[in-house]
Structures are given as C-alpha cells and as structure tokens.
Design an enzyme around this catalytic site. Structure first.
Site, PDB file in Angstrom:
ATOM      1  CD  GLN A  56      -3.007  -0.967   0.261  1.00  0.00           C
ATOM      2  OE1 GLN A  56      -3.288   0.115  -0.224  1.00  0.00           O
ATOM      3  NE2 GLN A  56      -3.621  -2.083  -0.104  1.00  0.00           N
ATOM      4  CB  SER A  57       4.540   1.641   0.177  1.00  0.00           C
ATOM      5  OG  SER A  57       5.480   2.689   0.123  1.00  0.00           O
TER       6      SER A  57
END
Length: 283
Positions: A56-57
């Site tokens: 999800q970075s």
C-alpha cells in the site's frame, strides 16, 4: 512553481492546506519532497534503485514513477503477498508494477535479515531507499518546502503533517525552527516514532507529537477514518485514508490555533482502500 494553498473548514475551524498532492498524479506529496535529491540526480549516475516495504506504500509508487522517468530499474522487496493482493486491478501496487517495478517476495523468516544486508557489497550504480523514503537525502527536499512556506507568507506559526517514519516532520521542523510542527504516529506508537526520527537526527524542540487517543493498526479500515476522510472531502479536498484521518482527528481534539496542513499526497491508494472498506461493510 510552488504548490498552491487552499482554505479548508472543518468542524467550524479554518485550516490551510499546502497542496503538495497536486504536484504529480504519482510522484506527489511528501514523497516528492523526500525524493527531491534523487529527482535532481542525472540519469546516468544510477542504474538500479532498491527499496522495500508494504504494497500500500505511497513511497513505492512514487519511486516507481521516478525510476520510469529516469530509466532506472526499480526492485522492490516485500513479505509474501496474498493472491488477492497480487490480482488487484487498482491501487498503488498495481500502478507501480505497470510503471515497471520488479517485485520480489521474501519469506517472513528471511525478510528482516535480508533487508539488513541490502547495502552490503553495493556497487556505485545502485541506490537503496529505506522503507517510506527515510533517508538523509530527503532533507534537501524538505528545505525546499520550508522555503516555499516562508515565501508564501501566511502569517501562521503552526504546521502539521502525519508520520510513518517521521522523516518529513523531522526535517520540516529542523528547516523551520520558527514554527511549531505537529505530527502524529500512523505506524506504531509515539515511542516508535521517536526512535525512527532519532536515527536520522536529534528531535528538535519545535516538533510536537500528538498521541492518538486510541491505538490504530496501520492501514486497517476504521469507520471513524472513513468518516473523517468523507468530512474532509465534503470540504473540497481529498486526503488519503491511511495517514491523514488520524492526523486530522488529533488536530481537532488537541489543538485550537490556525494550522497549515502539509498534504502528503497518497490519494492514489484510496482506490484499493475503499474496496477494503466495502468488504468490511462500511460502505
């Protein structure tokens, strides 16, 4: 050209928002600031950039966009992914792969030691970016941001930005000693945040950590986060669903002055996060 500043009214209070989210669809927000030094680096200096972290970075997506523009190979390490994560047709991981990111999974029991060894025997054409963009090179980009804030001259004395590793908040506070800089931990607790920041530099006195009243697990769906994000959206500005809601809750609960909120971007991840909220039945 400087990123613009918007006014935002939340619960009857006026805030100002530094719109770093508008810099670029993928390479925006605090990741643009953190990667500023590398963005100024000639393409021929490196061939490969390596980083690691979660799927999800926002940093992962920003690095992927930068490497595509520079013609650098981008290798990104994660712990094992679920089939659902691998098959997503939207969100940061999907878009980063489309930008050319080479993804490598590491077994859980090997991950920590492998990451610790990344800088061993590196050649001069390879650069490692720690998780979240937490590198000393980020400081120059935050100094550029500080210069913009001074020159936009809002006559405010308080700023706010949420923290993962705390890199943005730390270097912003160091660059703007005349301002109070608020932040809140979004990964781990306040002690973890202090530890991460202290690894880069002594924490300055003008940096204030607002501790959440409730413990939140990073990147998990919470109905109060969704409600906060929707409230902010109704005010005219879209924020991410992972970092921003906790920071805004802390500001509304623990401060009362006018504040300039530094928009850290990350809204590209809302697509996949909203799917998780739907799966939880929150939407």
């Amino acid at each position: 050209m400087y990123s613009p500043i918007s006014e935002l009214y939340v619960d009857g209070r006026r805030f100002y928002v530094k719109r770093d989210d508008l810099i670029d669809p993928f390479l925006a927000g605090n990741k643009y600031r953190k990667l500023y030094t590398l963005l100024q680096t000639p393409p021929q200096k490196f061939k490969t950039v390596i980083s690691y972290g979660g799927t999800q970075s926002n940093a992962m997506l920003a690095i992927a966009a930068m490497c595509k523009n520079k013609g650098w190979e981008f290798i990104y390490y994660t712990k094992p992914l679920s089939t659902t994560q691998k098959d997503e047709k939207g969100g940061n991981f999907y878009h980063a792969k489309r930008l050319g990111m080479k993804h490598i999974e590491l077994a859980n029991d090997l991950y920590r030691d492998f990451i610790a060894s990344l800088r061993l025997n590196l050649d001069e054409e390879t650069f490692v970016i720690d998780q979240g963009g937490a590198v000393e090179e980020a400081r120059l980009g935050l100094e550029v941001l500080a210069k913009e804030i001074r020159e936009q001259n809002l006559h405010l004395k308080s700023l706010a930005t949420p923290s993962g590793t705390g890199t943005t908040a730390l270097f912003l506070a160091l660059s703007l000693p005349e301002y109070r800089v608020y932040t809140t931990p979004c990964v781990g607790d306040a002690d973890y945040l202090r530890e991460q920041m202290s690894a880069l530099h002594e924490i300055p006195k003008n940096l204030t950590i607002l501790e959440p009243k409730k413990k939140y697990h990073f990147a998990k769906p919470y109905i109060e986060f969704l409600e906060m994000q929707q409230k902010l959206l109704s005010g005219g500005v879209e924020f991410d669903l992972i970092y921003a809601p906790g920071m805004w809750r802390a500001l509304l609960e623990q401060t009362d002055e006018e504040i300039l909120y530094i928009h850290s971007g990350g809204v590209s991840g809302n697509e996949s996060m909203l799917q998780r909220y739907k799966q939880k039945g929150f939407i």
